[in-house]
Scaffold this motif. Structure first.
Motif, PDB file in Angstrom:
ATOM      1  N   VAL A  19       0.728  -1.096   0.050  1.00  0.00           N
ATOM      2  CA  VAL A  19      -0.173  -0.052  -0.152  1.00  0.00           C
ATOM      3  C   VAL A  19       0.861   1.379   0.108  1.00  0.00           C
ATOM      4  O   VAL A  19       0.605   2.153  -0.619  1.00  0.00           O
ATOM      5  N   LEU A  20       1.958   1.277   0.560  1.00  0.00           N
ATOM      6  CA  LEU A  20       2.963   2.426   0.908  1.00  0.00           C
ATOM      7  C   LEU A  20       3.567   2.461  -0.420  1.00  0.00           C
ATOM      8  O   LEU A  20       4.003   3.777  -0.758  1.00  0.00           O
ATOM      9  N   GLY A  21       4.029   1.535  -1.100  1.00  0.00           N
ATOM     10  CA  GLY A  21       4.887   1.919  -2.018  1.00  0.00           C
ATOM     11  C   GLY A  21       6.260   2.107  -1.748  1.00  0.00           C
ATOM     12  O   GLY A  21       6.483   1.795  -0.494  1.00  0.00           O
ATOM     13  N   PRO A  22       7.357   2.392  -2.595  1.00  0.00           N
ATOM     14  CA  PRO A  22       8.335   2.829  -2.232  1.00  0.00           C
ATOM     15  C   PRO A  22       8.432   3.953  -1.156  1.00  0.00           C
ATOM     16  O   PRO A  22       7.959   5.022  -1.347  1.00  0.00           O
ATOM     17  N   VAL A  23       9.221   3.819  -0.003  1.00  0.00           N
ATOM     18  CA  VAL A  23       9.230   4.914   1.107  1.00  0.00           C
ATOM     19  C   VAL A  23      10.410   5.774   0.618  1.00  0.00           C
ATOM     20  O   VAL A  23      11.618   5.300   0.557  1.00  0.00           O
ATOM     21  N   PRO A  24      10.324   7.115   0.408  1.00  0.00           N
ATOM     22  CA  PRO A  24      11.261   8.053  -0.025  1.00  0.00           C
ATOM     23  C   PRO A  24      12.301   8.647   1.125  1.00  0.00           C
ATOM     24  O   PRO A  24      12.103   9.655   1.361  1.00  0.00           O
ATOM     25  N   VAL A  25      13.127   7.560   1.650  1.00  0.00           N
ATOM     26  CA  VAL A  25      13.928   7.845   2.656  1.00  0.00           C
ATOM     27  C   VAL A  25      15.207   7.234   2.196  1.00  0.00           C
ATOM     28  O   VAL A  25      15.237   6.291   1.529  1.00  0.00           O
ATOM     29  N   ALA A  26      16.330   7.527   2.845  1.00  0.00           N
ATOM     30  CA  ALA A  26      17.402   6.915   2.585  1.00  0.00           C
ATOM     31  C   ALA A  26      17.733   5.211   2.789  1.00  0.00           C
ATOM     32  O   ALA A  26      18.262   4.411   2.313  1.00  0.00           O
ATOM     33  N   ARG A  27      17.157   5.066   4.062  1.00  0.00           N
ATOM     34  CA  ARG A  27      17.185   3.687   4.492  1.00  0.00           C
ATOM     35  C   ARG A  27      15.471   3.413   5.135  1.00  0.00           C
ATOM     36  O   ARG A  27      15.199   3.703   6.161  1.00  0.00           O
ATOM     37  N   ALA A  28      15.048   2.275   4.500  1.00  0.00           N
ATOM     38  CA  ALA A  28      13.783   1.725   4.845  1.00  0.00           C
ATOM     39  C   ALA A  28      13.908   0.445   5.430  1.00  0.00           C
ATOM     40  O   ALA A  28      14.552  -0.294   4.571  1.00  0.00           O
ATOM     41  N   ARG A  29      13.491  -0.008   6.728  1.00  0.00           N
ATOM     42  CA  ARG A  29      13.659  -1.320   7.157  1.00  0.00           C
ATOM     43  C   ARG A  29      12.205  -1.960   7.457  1.00  0.00           C
ATOM     44  O   ARG A  29      11.354  -1.342   7.799  1.00  0.00           O
ATOM     45  N   LEU A  30      11.952  -3.027   6.477  1.00  0.00           N
ATOM     46  CA  LEU A  30      10.516  -3.558   6.589  1.00  0.00           C
ATOM     47  C   LEU A  30      10.612  -4.879   7.330  1.00  0.00           C
ATOM     48  O   LEU A  30      11.599  -5.629   7.400  1.00  0.00           O
ATOM     49  N   ILE A  31       9.932  -5.038   8.653  1.00  0.00           N
ATOM     50  CA  ILE A  31       9.990  -5.950   9.399  1.00  0.00           C
ATOM     51  C   ILE A  31       8.517  -6.538   9.355  1.00  0.00           C
ATOM     52  O   ILE A  31       7.468  -6.074   9.727  1.00  0.00           O
ATOM     53  N   THR A  32       8.421  -7.741   8.704  1.00  0.00           N
ATOM     54  CA  THR A  32       7.103  -8.313   8.486  1.00  0.00           C
ATOM     55  C   THR A  32       6.521  -9.410   9.500  1.00  0.00           C
ATOM     56  O   THR A  32       5.441  -9.567   9.562  1.00  0.00           O
ATOM     57  N   ASP A  33       7.427  -9.633  10.524  1.00  0.00           N
ATOM     58  CA  ASP A  33       7.348 -10.375  11.468  1.00  0.00           C
ATOM     59  C   ASP A  33       7.603  -9.735  12.856  1.00  0.00           C
ATOM     60  O   ASP A  33       8.282 -10.311  13.644  1.00  0.00           O
ATOM     61  N   PRO A  34       6.886  -8.602  13.185  1.00  0.00           N
ATOM     62  CA  PRO A  34       7.531  -7.867  14.263  1.00  0.00           C
ATOM     63  C   PRO A  34       7.448  -8.687  15.660  1.00  0.00           C
ATOM     64  O   PRO A  34       7.844  -8.262  16.753  1.00  0.00           O
ATOM     65  N   MET A  35       6.439  -9.498  15.785  1.00  0.00           N
ATOM     66  CA  MET A  35       6.093 -10.102  17.148  1.00  0.00           C
ATOM     67  C   MET A  35       7.321 -10.927  17.620  1.00  0.00           C
ATOM     68  O   MET A  35       7.576 -10.845  18.883  1.00  0.00           O
ATOM     69  N   GLY A  36       7.962 -11.445  16.855  1.00  0.00           N
ATOM     70  CA  GLY A  36       9.123 -12.108  17.151  1.00  0.00           C
ATOM     71  C   GLY A  36      10.468 -11.207  16.933  1.00  0.00           C
ATOM     72  O   GLY A  36      11.566 -11.807  17.275  1.00  0.00           O
ATOM     73  N   ARG A  37      10.476 -10.064  16.860  1.00  0.00           N
ATOM     74  CA  ARG A  37      11.533  -9.265  16.462  1.00  0.00           C
ATOM     75  C   ARG A  37      11.602  -7.955  17.289  1.00  0.00           C
ATOM     76  O   ARG A  37      11.969  -6.858  16.994  1.00  0.00           O
ATOM     77  N   HIS A  38      11.028  -7.962  18.527  1.00  0.00           N
ATOM     78  CA  HIS A  38      10.922  -6.891  19.580  1.00  0.00           C
ATOM     79  C   HIS A  38      12.292  -6.274  19.862  1.00  0.00           C
ATOM     80  O   HIS A  38      12.701  -5.169  19.693  1.00  0.00           O
ATOM     81  N   GLY A  39      13.352  -7.307  19.893  1.00  0.00           N
ATOM     82  CA  GLY A  39      14.760  -6.751  20.239  1.00  0.00           C
ATOM     83  C   GLY A  39      15.329  -5.806  19.036  1.00  0.00           C
ATOM     84  O   GLY A  39      15.961  -4.828  19.229  1.00  0.00           O
ATOM     85  N   ASP A  40      14.883  -6.219  17.701  1.00  0.00           N
ATOM     86  CA  ASP A  40      15.478  -5.537  16.536  1.00  0.00           C
ATOM     87  C   ASP A  40      14.860  -4.247  16.479  1.00  0.00           C
ATOM     88  O   ASP A  40      15.408  -3.404  16.097  1.00  0.00           O
ATOM     89  N   ILE A  41      13.446  -4.277  16.773  1.00  0.00           N
ATOM     90  CA  ILE A  41      12.780  -2.913  16.595  1.00  0.00           C
ATOM     91  C   ILE A  41      13.302  -2.030  17.775  1.00  0.00           C
ATOM     92  O   ILE A  41      13.593  -0.867  17.464  1.00  0.00           O
ATOM     93  N   GLN A  42      13.463  -2.533  19.031  1.00  0.00           N
ATOM     94  CA  GLN A  42      14.029  -1.562  20.218  1.00  0.00           C
ATOM     95  C   GLN A  42      15.256  -1.125  19.670  1.00  0.00           C
ATOM     96  O   GLN A  42      15.711   0.023  20.009  1.00  0.00           O
TER      97      GLN A  42
END
Length: 149
Positions: free
Chosen positions: A117-140
């Motif tokens: 829905v968002l399409g390309p995000v116009p920033v230098a670095r975009a990180r997509l986490i599609t499974d965030p429930m198991g990646r709280h440490g990465d998000i933090q």
């Protein structure tokens, strides 16, 4: 990018979820959702904070909205048809938000259908986490690198 350069410069876009507060009147979008990783993001950004201005919610009902946009409880799955409809408006909302709150990095916490829905995000670095429930440490870790509280 060094943490001091990234401070206050990140953007978080989090997808909505099925678990919502039941409300009789509208509440800020970030306060409506009780599931997914919304509580983790909400715990990091106080109402009225600079960081909260850098959080967007992608809602199947309301589209791409700011953390403080008033929304009401709803049931609306992100179907392919709904995603297609929102893909016409969400990229423009994102560009306008980035014009107001420039960011060099974005953290996208959403399933692939939402990301399309968002399409390309116009920033230098975009990180997509599609499974965030198991990646709280990465998000933090990302939020810490931005010096978010």
């Amino acid at each position: 990018m060094a943490a001091e350069q990234a401070a206050g410069n990140g953007l978080v876009v989090v997808a909505c979820c099925k678990e919502k507060r039941v409300t009789s009147s509208p509440v800020p979008a970030l306060d409506l959702y009780e599931g997914w990783v919304v509580p983790l993001v909400r715990d990091r950004v106080a109402a009225g904070s600079t960081e909260r201005n850098r959080v967007l919610v992608l809602s199947a009902r309301y589209g791409l909205v700011t953390a403080d946009t008033p929304v009401s409880t709803y049931e609306q799955p992100m179907t392919e048809e709904r995603a297609s409809a929102l893909s016409w408006t969400a990229p423009g909302v994102l560009r306008r938000h980035l014009a107001r709150f420039p960011s060099t990095e974005a953290l996208l916490l959403m399933e692939p259908r939402y990301a399309r829905v968002l399409g390309p995000v116009p920033v230098a670095r975009a990180r997509l986490i599609t499974d965030p429930m198991g990646r709280h440490g990465d998000i933090q870790a990302v939020l810490d690198s931005w010096s978010w509280p």
